[in-house]
Design a protein around this motif. Structure first.
Motif, PDB file in Angstrom:
ATOM      1  N   LEU A  21      24.131  13.193   7.604  1.00  0.00           N
ATOM      2  CA  LEU A  21      23.976  14.089   6.466  1.00  0.00           C
ATOM      3  C   LEU A  21      22.825  15.027   6.774  1.00  0.00           C
ATOM      4  CD1 LEU A  21      24.342  11.549   3.527  1.00  0.00           C
ATOM      5  CD2 LEU A  21      26.006  13.268   4.252  1.00  0.00           C
ATOM      6  N   ASN A  74      18.642  12.415  -2.871  1.00  0.00           N
ATOM      7  CA  ASN A  74      19.729  11.448  -2.688  1.00  0.00           C
ATOM      8  C   ASN A  74      19.190  10.048  -3.003  1.00  0.00           C
ATOM      9  OD1 ASN A  74      21.938   9.923  -2.021  1.00  0.00           O
ATOM     10  ND2 ASN A  74      22.003  10.567   0.127  1.00  0.00           N
ATOM     11  N   VAL A 131      24.307  18.677   2.724  1.00  0.00           N
ATOM     12  CA  VAL A 131      24.218  18.225   1.346  1.00  0.00           C
ATOM     13  C   VAL A 131      23.713  19.382   0.499  1.00  0.00           C
ATOM     14  CG1 VAL A 131      23.165  16.558  -0.221  1.00  0.00           C
ATOM     15  CG2 VAL A 131      23.798  15.858   2.104  1.00  0.00           C
ATOM     16  N   LEU A 144      28.733  13.178  -3.482  1.00  0.00           N
ATOM     17  CA  LEU A 144      27.826  12.196  -2.905  1.00  0.00           C
ATOM     18  C   LEU A 144      27.049  11.468  -3.996  1.00  0.00           C
ATOM     19  CD1 LEU A 144      26.543  10.986  -0.322  1.00  0.00           C
ATOM     20  CD2 LEU A 144      24.861  12.847  -0.427  1.00  0.00           C
ATOM     21  N   ILE A 202      28.729  16.845  -0.465  1.00  0.00           N
ATOM     22  CA  ILE A 202      28.732  17.040   0.990  1.00  0.00           C
ATOM     23  C   ILE A 202      29.669  18.197   1.311  1.00  0.00           C
ATOM     24  CG2 ILE A 202      29.225  16.024   3.241  1.00  0.00           C
ATOM     25  CD1 ILE A 202      28.904  13.242   1.836  1.00  0.00           C
ATOM     26  N   ARG A 255      32.225   5.131  -1.604  1.00  0.00           N
ATOM     27  CA  ARG A 255      30.818   5.497  -1.751  1.00  0.00           C
ATOM     28  C   ARG A 255      30.026   4.207  -1.816  1.00  0.00           C
ATOM     29  NH1 ARG A 255      28.598   9.234  -6.300  1.00  0.00           N
ATOM     30  NH2 ARG A 255      29.959   7.961  -7.552  1.00  0.00           N
ATOM     31  N   ARG A 314      26.048   7.114   0.498  1.00  0.00           N
ATOM     32  CA  ARG A 314      26.805   7.461   1.699  1.00  0.00           C
ATOM     33  C   ARG A 314      28.281   7.360   1.342  1.00  0.00           C
ATOM     34  NH1 ARG A 314      22.750   6.162   5.933  1.00  0.00           N
ATOM     35  NH2 ARG A 314      24.171   6.969   7.494  1.00  0.00           N
TER      36      ARG A 314
END
Length: 195
Positions: free
Chosen positions: A4, A17, A83, A100, A112, A144, A152
């Motif tokens: 990412l 994130n 991202v 995401l 993403i 996910r 992720r």
């Protein structure tokens, strides 16, 4: 890329994130599956990749085919790319965006975008999920999950795939039955309902 990427110009940072901010709980992977995912990443760094190839057809564009038989429930890729926030998603022309992190706020929810920094996963063929015959073609699913506090997305086979088979994925799974407003609020290609 197999990671990412958080480009500064799109306003998303790695710190954003934070899986604990997702509006719904993301079920953790089992320790066994988390170990498999870490081994998968290690193997990729050593140059061992899934037995697939990206092919181009003048009529349909790019697609992905298996080079060898792949058993059901085999991890084939992590969905990676740049991202970006859902607020900035209108600035991309990508048709392969993947949710995401859904914080409920477009300024902090993350998507993403594999256009400039993705891997082969962006070339999986989409299916028309409006008919049962097309849905049966789907042989790849997503999940996910959380690793080290970060969201992720993993892609795995949902059935045995034979050498030469095209890898097909329902990009809209998880959004069936939602209104346009609900779909817009959860972002593109919501993966919260996958297993």
């Amino acid at each position: 890329s197999e990671e990412l990427v958080y480009p500064v110009e799109y306003g998303a940072t790695k710190e954003m994130n934070d899986a604990s901010l997702n509006t719904t709980r993301i079920d953790p992977l089992s320790q066994r599956n988390l170990g498999i995912f870490k081994d998968f990443l290690h193997n990729q760094r050593k140059g061992c990749f899934s037995p697939i190839k990206v092919v181009h057809d003048e009529k349909i564009g790019f697609s992905v085919e298996a080079l060898a038989a792949i058993p059901r429930h085999t991890l084939i890729a992590e969905y990676v790319g740049e991202v970006i926030t859902t607020e900035r998603s209108g600035e991309t022309s990508s048709d392969s965006l993947m949710m995401l992190l859904d914080t409920g706020n477009p300024k902090t929810s993350l998507i993403i975008d594999p256009t400039r920094a993705g891997n082969f996963a962006r070339f999986l063929s989409g299916i028309n999920n409006r008919c049962c015959a097309s849905r049966r073609k789907a042989n790849v699913r997503t999940r996910r999950f959380v690793m080290d506090g970060k969201c992720r997305v993993a892609l795995f086979t949902s059935k045995k795939i034979e050498a030469g088979d095209k890898l097909n994925y329902d990009y809209n799974a998880g959004v069936e039955g939602k209104t346009v407003e609900e779909w817009a609020n959860t972002g593109f290609y919501d993966t919260s309902n996958f297993y």
